[in-house]
Design a protein around this motif. Structure first.
Motif, short mmCIF file in Angstrom:
data_model
loop_
_atom_site.label_atom_id
_atom_site.label_comp_id
_atom_site.label_asym_id
_atom_site.label_seq_id
_atom_site.Cartn_x
_atom_site.Cartn_y
_atom_site.Cartn_z
N PHE A 75 23.59 21.93 46.52
CA PHE A 75 24.70 22.35 47.77
C PHE A 75 24.74 21.22 48.35
O PHE A 75 26.20 20.69 48.44
CB PHE A 75 24.02 23.40 48.39
N TYR A 76 23.83 20.51 48.83
CA TYR A 76 23.84 19.02 49.62
C TYR A 76 24.66 17.94 48.78
O TYR A 76 25.19 17.10 49.46
CB TYR A 76 22.43 19.08 50.50
N THR A 77 24.20 18.09 47.81
CA THR A 77 24.59 16.75 46.92
C THR A 77 26.19 16.81 46.80
O THR A 77 26.99 15.72 46.84
CB THR A 77 23.92 17.01 45.52
N LEU A 78 26.77 18.05 46.43
CA LEU A 78 28.23 18.06 46.47
C LEU A 78 28.88 17.84 48.02
O LEU A 78 29.97 17.24 48.02
CB LEU A 78 28.72 19.46 45.79
N GLN A 79 28.03 18.49 48.86
CA GLN A 79 28.62 18.49 49.94
C GLN A 79 28.86 16.94 50.56
O GLN A 79 29.90 16.46 51.30
CB GLN A 79 27.72 19.31 51.22
N ILE A 86 34.77 25.64 55.06
CA ILE A 86 35.45 26.09 54.08
C ILE A 86 34.72 25.51 52.80
O ILE A 86 34.74 26.27 51.74
CB ILE A 86 36.75 25.31 54.10
N TYR A 87 33.72 24.47 52.86
CA TYR A 87 33.06 24.09 51.73
C TYR A 87 32.05 25.00 51.45
O TYR A 87 31.68 25.36 50.15
CB TYR A 87 32.54 22.66 52.08
N ALA A 88 31.21 25.81 52.55
CA ALA A 88 30.28 26.45 52.27
C ALA A 88 30.67 27.78 51.60
O ALA A 88 30.04 28.39 50.91
CB ALA A 88 29.44 26.67 53.49
N GLN A 89 31.92 28.08 52.15
CA GLN A 89 32.57 29.60 51.71
C GLN A 89 32.90 29.35 50.39
O GLN A 89 32.53 30.25 49.26
CB GLN A 89 33.59 29.96 52.43
N LEU A 90 33.35 28.25 49.87
CA LEU A 90 33.78 28.13 48.49
C LEU A 90 32.72 27.93 47.62
O LEU A 90 32.82 28.33 46.43
CB LEU A 90 34.89 26.75 48.21
N PHE A 91 31.77 27.27 48.07
CA PHE A 91 30.55 27.21 47.25
C PHE A 91 29.83 28.46 46.97
O PHE A 91 29.52 28.67 45.70
CB PHE A 91 29.38 25.98 47.88
N ARG A 92 29.76 29.34 48.03
CA ARG A 92 29.30 30.64 47.87
C ARG A 92 30.13 31.44 46.80
O ARG A 92 29.39 32.04 46.04
CB ARG A 92 29.38 31.38 49.18
N PHE A 146 35.73 23.38 40.77
CA PHE A 146 35.56 23.56 42.01
C PHE A 146 35.92 22.52 43.20
O PHE A 146 36.27 22.85 44.34
CB PHE A 146 33.75 23.30 42.08
N ALA A 147 36.19 21.17 42.77
CA ALA A 147 36.79 20.18 43.46
C ALA A 147 38.38 20.43 43.62
O ALA A 147 38.75 20.34 44.64
CB ALA A 147 36.45 18.87 42.97
N ARG A 148 38.87 20.96 42.84
CA ARG A 148 40.27 21.26 42.81
C ARG A 148 40.58 22.53 43.81
O ARG A 148 41.46 22.42 44.71
CB ARG A 148 40.88 21.75 41.46
N ALA A 149 39.57 23.46 43.67
CA ALA A 149 39.75 24.50 44.56
C ALA A 149 39.56 23.90 46.10
O ALA A 149 40.34 24.37 47.10
CB ALA A 149 38.54 25.65 44.28
N LEU A 150 38.50 23.00 46.39
CA LEU A 150 38.48 22.69 47.54
C LEU A 150 39.92 21.72 48.07
O LEU A 150 40.05 21.80 49.19
CB LEU A 150 37.31 21.49 47.45
N ARG A 151 40.42 21.06 47.03
CA ARG A 151 41.70 20.27 47.60
C ARG A 151 42.78 21.26 47.95
O ARG A 151 43.26 21.16 48.91
CB ARG A 151 42.03 19.45 46.20
N ARG A 152 42.97 22.45 47.19
CA ARG A 152 44.15 23.52 47.45
C ARG A 152 43.45 23.95 48.79
O ARG A 152 44.38 24.37 49.52
CB ARG A 152 44.12 24.50 46.41
N ALA A 153 42.18 24.01 49.34
CA ALA A 153 41.87 24.53 50.66
C ALA A 153 42.27 23.67 51.67
O ALA A 153 41.84 24.00 52.90
CB ALA A 153 40.23 24.76 50.61
N GLY A 154 42.57 22.34 51.34
CA GLY A 154 42.80 21.39 52.40
C GLY A 154 41.89 20.25 52.46
O GLY A 154 42.17 19.24 53.42
N LEU A 155 40.94 20.07 51.54
CA LEU A 155 39.92 18.94 51.64
C LEU A 155 40.53 17.69 51.00
O LEU A 155 41.11 17.93 49.55
CB LEU A 155 38.66 19.38 51.27
N PRO A 156 40.49 16.72 51.41
CA PRO A 156 41.42 15.32 50.63
C PRO A 156 40.40 14.84 49.66
O PRO A 156 39.41 14.14 49.77
CB PRO A 156 41.57 14.39 51.82
N ILE A 157 40.39 15.47 48.52
CA ILE A 157 39.63 15.07 47.29
C ILE A 157 40.48 14.50 46.19
O ILE A 157 41.21 15.18 45.71
CB ILE A 157 38.64 16.36 46.74
#
Length: 421
Positions: A57-61, A73-79, A22-33
């Protein structure tokens, strides 16, 4: 100094692996993780538990999101990844149309396409059905391309909110090459002319005195020209965040283009309060400029108080930046919950202080748009031009119309709709 006992990783490696993916998908979406945040997220989930979806949800956010523009973007990817498996099938149908048996039942919403693109990065379409044979070599296939368009033309008309990550990057590159030219304004001052112009009596007499009173030629003069200022008021509330971010990218290119015609470019953002980001736009690097502007403006993706923000501009900044025929570019959807009468008064004052007020509204992308909101009805009479601002094509149309004093955009049509009610 207090030492914290180190937390052990969860015993279930599948949960840790899912959080990592999930974190790798967020990184591909542009989040600096980075890997450090992934480890922190796994430890945080172990500490908070995995019994409640809202807590998860809020822990990972809290571990992965540190900028307001990344929350959507995080909310959409989480869903997509954790909450709604059918939702993933819808987005796979949009991203991979070769998959059979899955049909898209509704169009993609804001940020969904970027989220699905990051999550499905590297996925390949399944093999074609063996019963489906390729066409014979001698078969003649006729294709009607009369209604097709190139990728560039399609991107120009695509809504900023529905662009994928690659499309947003390409749109920014196109906007960086787009200029916003303005015609110069005549000045009361004059300059010496050596060709055509009016007779400069004072200079002619001074020249004659230096020659003993003999006047052998007449000095000429012509009026000077000056360039107006461009003042941008950009709404950065939740409903405008994606549009504002791309338009500010375009305005950065305008502010740093030499010979564009503007004397100075002043930029302000507003959501619940007004923020001056002019000095940040002067930074040559666009990423550094917008990062600094986002750090200063603390109300990104928050609420909207248009009336109070324009009142603050009229009180604190109008006399400083609206002199000498400045053009005001107002970028907002006009959805304000404050008093419409107060908003109308502040818009009237702004209109009287500026040479022209041009309103860009992304809501004009809808064919059935009507001025029903109270904020839009209060603001519309006090602008000179009302235009769409949701795509590259709309900004190109703005560049072509900004020097035309008689351009009103959609204002006349919408004012007639208000009058017929």
């Amino acid at each position: 100094m207090v030492e914290h006992i180190p937390l052990e990783l969860p015993d279930n490696p599948r949960l840790a692996g899912n959080i990592t993916h999930f974190a790798r998908a967020l990184r591909r979406a542009g989040l600096p993780i980075g890997s450090g945040r992934i480890i922190d997220a796994i430890k945080a989930v172990q500490a908070a538990g995995f019994t409640d979806k809202r807590d998860f949800f809020y822990t990972l956010q809290a571990c992965f999101v540190n900028r307001p523009e990344h929350a959507r973007i995080y909310a959409q990817l989480f869903r997509l990844y954790w909450r709604d498996p059918r939702y993933l099938e819808h987005m796979m149908a949009a991203m991979l149309p070769a998959i059979r048996g899955v049909q898209e039942e509704r169009p993609a919403q804001a940020a969904e396409k970027r989220a699905a693109e990051a999550l499905l990065d590297g996925a390949e379409a399944p093999p074609r059905d063996e019963q489906e044979k390729p066409p014979e070599e001698d078969a003649l296939i006729e294709v009607d391309a009369s209604l097709t368009m190139s990728g560039t033309e399609r991107l120009k008309t695509l809504d900023f909110e529905l662009m994928s990550l690659a499309e947003v990057a390409e749109a920014k590159r196109m906007l960086a090459r787009l200029s916003l030219p303005i015609k110069p304004l005549p000045s009361r001052r004059s300059a010496a002319s050596f060709g055509q112009g009016r007779v400069d009596a004072a200079r002619s007499l001074r020249t004659a005195l230096r020659r003993g009173g003999e006047m052998d030629r007449l000095a000429l003069k012509k009026p000077k020209v000056r360039w107006p200022n461009l003042v941008v008021l950009c709404d950065i509330s939740g409903s405008m965040s994606q549009y504002s971010r791309i338009i500010l990218h375009f305005l950065h290119a305008v502010a740093n283009e030499r010979g564009a015609g503007w004397a100075q470019v002043h930029a302000f953002t507003f959501g619940t309060k007004l923020t001056n980001i002019t000095r940040h736009l002067r930074t040559r690097d666009v990423d550094a400029a917008l990062k600094a502007a986002g750090a200063q403006a603390q109300d990104w993706e928050g609420g909207t108080r248009i009336g109070k923000s324009i009142e603050a501009f009229n009180r604190d900044w109008s006399r400083r930046v609206l002199g000498q025929g400045a053009v005001v570019l107002l970028i907002t959807d006009g959805l304000d919950r404050d008093d419409p009468a107060a908003l109308a008064r502040q818009m009237q004052r702004l209109h009287l202080s500026a040479r022209r007020v041009i309103w860009l509204n992304p809501l004009l992308r809808w064919d059935g748009f009507a001025p029903k909101a109270a904020g839009i009805r209060a603001m519309l009479p006090h602008v000179d031009s009302f235009r769409a601002g949701h795509s590259i094509a709309s900004l190109e149309a703005l560049a072509a119309a900004i020097s035309k004093p008689d351009d009103v955009g959609e204002k006349t049509r919408l004012m007639q709709m208000i009058g017929n009610e």
